[in-house]
Design a protein around this motif. Structure first.
Motif, PDB file in Angstrom:
ATOM      1  N   HIS A  76     101.623 -25.200 -66.757  1.00  8.97           N
ATOM      2  CA  HIS A  76     101.263 -23.906 -67.374  1.00  8.97           C
ATOM      3  C   HIS A  76     102.507 -23.043 -67.151  1.00  8.97           C
ATOM      4  N   PHE A 130      96.772 -22.881 -62.830  1.00 10.94           N
ATOM      5  CA  PHE A 130      97.203 -21.506 -63.105  1.00 10.94           C
ATOM      6  C   PHE A 130      96.215 -20.782 -64.022  1.00 10.94           C
ATOM      7  N   CYS A 131      95.540 -21.507 -64.923  1.00 11.54           N
ATOM      8  CA  CYS A 131      94.451 -20.873 -65.693  1.00 11.54           C
ATOM      9  C   CYS A 131      93.370 -20.393 -64.731  1.00 11.54           C
ATOM     10  N   HIS A 168      97.404 -19.949 -71.863  1.00 13.80           N
ATOM     11  CA  HIS A 168      97.951 -21.258 -71.484  1.00 13.80           C
ATOM     12  C   HIS A 168      98.945 -21.776 -72.517  1.00 13.80           C
ATOM     13  N   CYS A 214      93.432 -26.716 -65.311  1.00 15.35           N
ATOM     14  CA  CYS A 214      94.760 -26.135 -65.067  1.00 15.35           C
ATOM     15  C   CYS A 214      94.667 -25.123 -63.933  1.00 15.35           C
TER      16      CYS A 214
HETATM   17 ZN    ZN Z   1      96.768 -23.114 -67.816  1.00 14.45          ZN
END
Ligand code: ZN
Ligand code: 5GP
Length: 104
Positions: free
Chosen positions: A93, A5-6, A45, A3
């Protein structure tokens, strides 16, 4: 889980954070759709805003949205959570778009 954005939350991509708190981070959108286009992203998340139920997490997210709106806009802005592929979500996300100024 892969992910993006993670990874940004974890600092793995070197994205400059323009504001942060215990529950969320904020950074400039890489492809701005308005003069000011900021993403506010919960650290934890989840897929979309409907999945978040924790009062503290929601309060932290709201607080950071207020902070960037106060700092980077004239107080007038649009807030958008695209939720689901058919509604324009491309990063799965949860994130809020804070948009201000109609033109790029
Ligand atoms: Zn994420
Ligand atoms: P969505 O279409 O899911 O609502 O919004 C995802 C947003 O994330 C898009 O506006 C896109 O430009 C932005 N974005 C995607 N990847 C990156 C990235 O690696 N860095 C930054 N700063 N923004 C990104």
């Amino acid at each position: 889980m892969d992910c993006i954005f993670c990874k940004i939350v974890d600092g793995q991509l070197g994205t400059e954070l323009i504001a942060e708190n215990e529950h969320a981070v904020a950074f400039w959108d890489i492809k701005p759709l308005a003069k000011t286009h900021i993403l506010v992203v919960p650290r934890a998340h989840t897929k979309n805003i409907a999945e978040i139920t924790g009062a503290e997490e929601l309060a932290g997210l709201h607080s950071l949205i207020r902070e960037v709106a106060a700092k980077f806009t004239d107080g007038q802005f649009r807030l958008q959570f695209n939720s689901g592929e058919l509604e324009g979500q491309t990063v799965f996300h949860t994130h809020a778009h804070v948009l201000s100024g109609r033109t790029v």
